[in-house]
Scaffold this motif. Structure first.
Motif, PDB file in Angstrom:
ATOM      1  N   ASP A  88      51.370  28.697  35.947  1.00 60.70           N
ATOM      2  CA  ASP A  88      52.726  28.251  36.261  1.00 60.70           C
ATOM      3  C   ASP A  88      53.470  27.748  35.022  1.00 60.70           C
ATOM      4  OD1 ASP A  88      51.159  25.949  36.042  1.00 60.70           O
ATOM      5  OD2 ASP A  88      52.010  24.983  37.810  1.00 60.70           O
ATOM      6  N   SER A  89      52.773  27.449  33.954  1.00 62.46           N
ATOM      7  CA  SER A  89      53.393  27.005  32.701  1.00 62.46           C
ATOM      8  C   SER A  89      53.981  28.174  31.913  1.00 62.46           C
ATOM      9  CB  SER A  89      52.352  26.304  31.826  1.00 62.46           C
ATOM     10  OG  SER A  89      51.355  27.254  31.415  1.00 62.46           O
ATOM     11  N   GLY A  90      53.634  29.406  32.340  1.00 62.96           N
ATOM     12  CA  GLY A  90      54.044  30.588  31.594  1.00 62.96           C
ATOM     13  C   GLY A  90      52.936  31.122  30.702  1.00 62.96           C
ATOM     14  N   ALA A  91      51.882  30.351  30.508  1.00 58.31           N
ATOM     15  CA  ALA A  91      50.757  30.779  29.673  1.00 58.31           C
ATOM     16  C   ALA A  91      49.986  31.903  30.362  1.00 58.31           C
ATOM     17  CB  ALA A  91      49.833  29.600  29.393  1.00 58.31           C
ATOM     18  N   THR A  92      49.323  32.722  29.560  1.00 58.78           N
ATOM     19  CA  THR A  92      48.457  33.779  30.070  1.00 58.78           C
ATOM     20  C   THR A  92      47.079  33.623  29.420  1.00 58.78           C
ATOM     21  OG1 THR A  92      49.139  35.334  28.348  1.00 58.78           O
ATOM     22  CG2 THR A  92      50.376  35.385  30.435  1.00 58.78           C
ATOM     23  N   GLN A  93      46.088  34.200  30.066  1.00 60.20           N
ATOM     24  CA  GLN A  93      44.724  34.132  29.546  1.00 60.20           C
ATOM     25  C   GLN A  93      43.967  35.362  30.008  1.00 60.20           C
ATOM     26  OE1 GLN A  93      42.345  30.934  31.155  1.00 60.20           O
ATOM     27  NE2 GLN A  93      40.983  30.913  29.394  1.00 60.20           N
ATOM     28  N   SER A  94      43.135  35.892  29.138  1.00 60.10           N
ATOM     29  CA  SER A  94      42.279  37.038  29.475  1.00 60.10           C
ATOM     30  C   SER A  94      40.822  36.641  29.280  1.00 60.10           C
ATOM     31  CB  SER A  94      42.588  38.232  28.557  1.00 60.10           C
ATOM     32  OG  SER A  94      43.921  38.642  28.708  1.00 60.10           O
ATOM     33  N   ARG A  95      39.963  37.188  30.116  1.00 57.70           N
ATOM     34  CA  ARG A  95      38.518  36.983  29.976  1.00 57.70           C
ATOM     35  C   ARG A  95      37.838  38.260  30.451  1.00 57.70           C
ATOM     36  NH1 ARG A  95      37.978  32.562  32.644  1.00 57.70           N
ATOM     37  NH2 ARG A  95      38.003  31.262  30.787  1.00 57.70           N
ATOM     38  N   ARG A  96      36.744  38.604  29.806  1.00 57.10           N
ATOM     39  CA  ARG A  96      35.952  39.763  30.224  1.00 57.10           C
ATOM     40  C   ARG A  96      34.504  39.301  30.413  1.00 57.10           C
ATOM     41  NH1 ARG A  96      36.202  45.312  30.298  1.00 57.10           N
ATOM     42  NH2 ARG A  96      34.220  46.369  29.961  1.00 57.10           N
ATOM     43  N   TRP A  97      34.068  39.364  31.656  1.00 59.40           N
ATOM     44  CA  TRP A  97      32.711  38.991  32.038  1.00 59.40           C
ATOM     45  C   TRP A  97      31.794  40.209  32.013  1.00 59.40           C
ATOM     46  CZ3 TRP A  97      31.140  34.086  33.217  1.00 59.40           C
ATOM     47  CH2 TRP A  97      32.107  33.146  33.549  1.00 59.40           C
ATOM     48  N   THR A  98      30.525  39.968  31.727  1.00 55.14           N
ATOM     49  CA  THR A  98      29.465  40.943  31.943  1.00 55.14           C
ATOM     50  C   THR A  98      28.424  40.255  32.816  1.00 55.14           C
ATOM     51  OG1 THR A  98      29.826  41.975  29.795  1.00 55.14           O
ATOM     52  CG2 THR A  98      27.713  42.426  30.877  1.00 55.14           C
ATOM     53  N   PHE A  99      28.070  40.907  33.918  1.00 53.29           N
ATOM     54  CA  PHE A  99      27.086  40.357  34.854  1.00 53.29           C
ATOM     55  C   PHE A  99      25.866  41.260  34.905  1.00 53.29           C
ATOM     56  CE2 PHE A  99      31.239  39.160  36.717  1.00 53.29           C
ATOM     57  CZ  PHE A  99      31.119  37.785  36.675  1.00 53.29           C
ATOM     58  N   ARG A 100      24.695  40.650  34.986  1.00 55.80           N
ATOM     59  CA  ARG A 100      23.453  41.375  35.240  1.00 55.80           C
ATOM     60  C   ARG A 100      22.811  40.754  36.476  1.00 55.80           C
ATOM     61  NH1 ARG A 100      24.217  40.606  30.335  1.00 55.80           N
ATOM     62  NH2 ARG A 100      22.857  38.840  29.981  1.00 55.80           N
ATOM     63  N   LEU A 101      22.580  41.596  37.469  1.00 53.84           N
ATOM     64  CA  LEU A 101      22.017  41.147  38.741  1.00 53.84           C
ATOM     65  C   LEU A 101      20.591  41.665  38.849  1.00 53.84           C
ATOM     66  CD1 LEU A 101      22.489  39.828  41.526  1.00 53.84           C
ATOM     67  CD2 LEU A 101      23.361  42.040  42.299  1.00 53.84           C
ATOM     68  N   GLU A 102      19.656  40.765  39.085  1.00 58.13           N
ATOM     69  CA  GLU A 102      18.248  41.145  39.245  1.00 58.13           C
ATOM     70  C   GLU A 102      17.952  41.377  40.723  1.00 58.13           C
ATOM     71  OE1 GLU A 102      16.415  41.802  36.625  1.00 58.13           O
ATOM     72  OE2 GLU A 102      17.983  41.089  35.257  1.00 58.13           O
ATOM     73  N   ASN A 103      16.849  42.044  40.996  1.00 54.82           N
ATOM     74  CA  ASN A 103      16.497  42.369  42.387  1.00 54.82           C
ATOM     75  C   ASN A 103      16.249  41.132  43.243  1.00 54.82           C
ATOM     76  OD1 ASN A 103      16.788  45.101  41.918  1.00 54.82           O
ATOM     77  ND2 ASN A 103      14.639  45.369  41.344  1.00 54.82           N
TER      78      ASN A 103
END
Length: 184
Positions: A88-103
């Motif tokens: 709402d302040s006008g700021a932007t942000q980017s993030r890139r996650w990597t997930f590893r899921l085990e059995n």
């Protein structure tokens, strides 16, 4: 004076016990076994996702509102999720996650602003992650400990609640909803 110090020590101990055994931090992944729809990151965090949420400051007041567009993709048990936030302040942000899921349902999560890797578990209708995140320099550059819980709702929406702590003290809380973006 001794009575005051003793009373203060007892009060602090009770707060610590409440936080550890009765509060948000007391949840465990096993609490969600067999409850609600089964949360599978590969299915429920896949494709384009809309996110809306608020951030509460340490006094419990809303300090920021945000929306986000996410795009998640999975190849087997490895997934990526690109997040684009607008505040709402006008700021932007980017993030890139990597997930590893085990059995066994255990999760490892990585992103450029994490200090080390995040770790968690998906069980039943809940997903739990813990990680340390470094805030942007314009927000102080502090490293915060994060406890993240996501809960799958019957309609496929995900409710996310996160607590951010510094030196064990709650400094912020986030509550957000995520849902699949409808095709235009």
């Amino acid at each position: 004076m001794i009575a005051f110090v003793l009373g203060l020590a007892v009060a602090l101990a009770l707060v610590a016990l409440k936080t550890r055994y009765l509060g948000f931090a007391a949840q465990t992944p096993a609490d969600y076994d067999g409850k609600g729809p089964a949360f599978d990151l590969r299915r429920h965090l896949d494709g384009p996702i809309l996110c809306e949420g608020v951030i509460y400051g340490p006094t419990g007041r809303v300090v920021s509102r945000f929306t986000g567009d996410f795009l998640a993709r999975w190849e087997g048990n490895t997934g990526t999720m690109a997040e684009e936030f607008r505040y709402d302040s006008g700021a932007t942000q980017s993030r890139r996650w990597t997930f590893r899921l085990e059995n066994d349902g255990s999760i490892t999560a990585d992103a450029p602003d994490l200090v080390g890797s995040g770790h968690g578990m998906q069980r039943g209708s809940g997903v739990h992650l813990r990680y340390r995140i470094r805030l942007p320099e314009d927000s102080g550059g502090h490293v915060l400990a994060v406890t993240d819980w996501m809960y799958l709702m019957e309609n496929g929406a995900i409710v996310n609640r996160s607590q951010f702590r510094k030196f064990g003290f709650l400094v912020a809380e986030l509550v957000a909803t995520m849902r699949p973006k409808e095709a235009a």
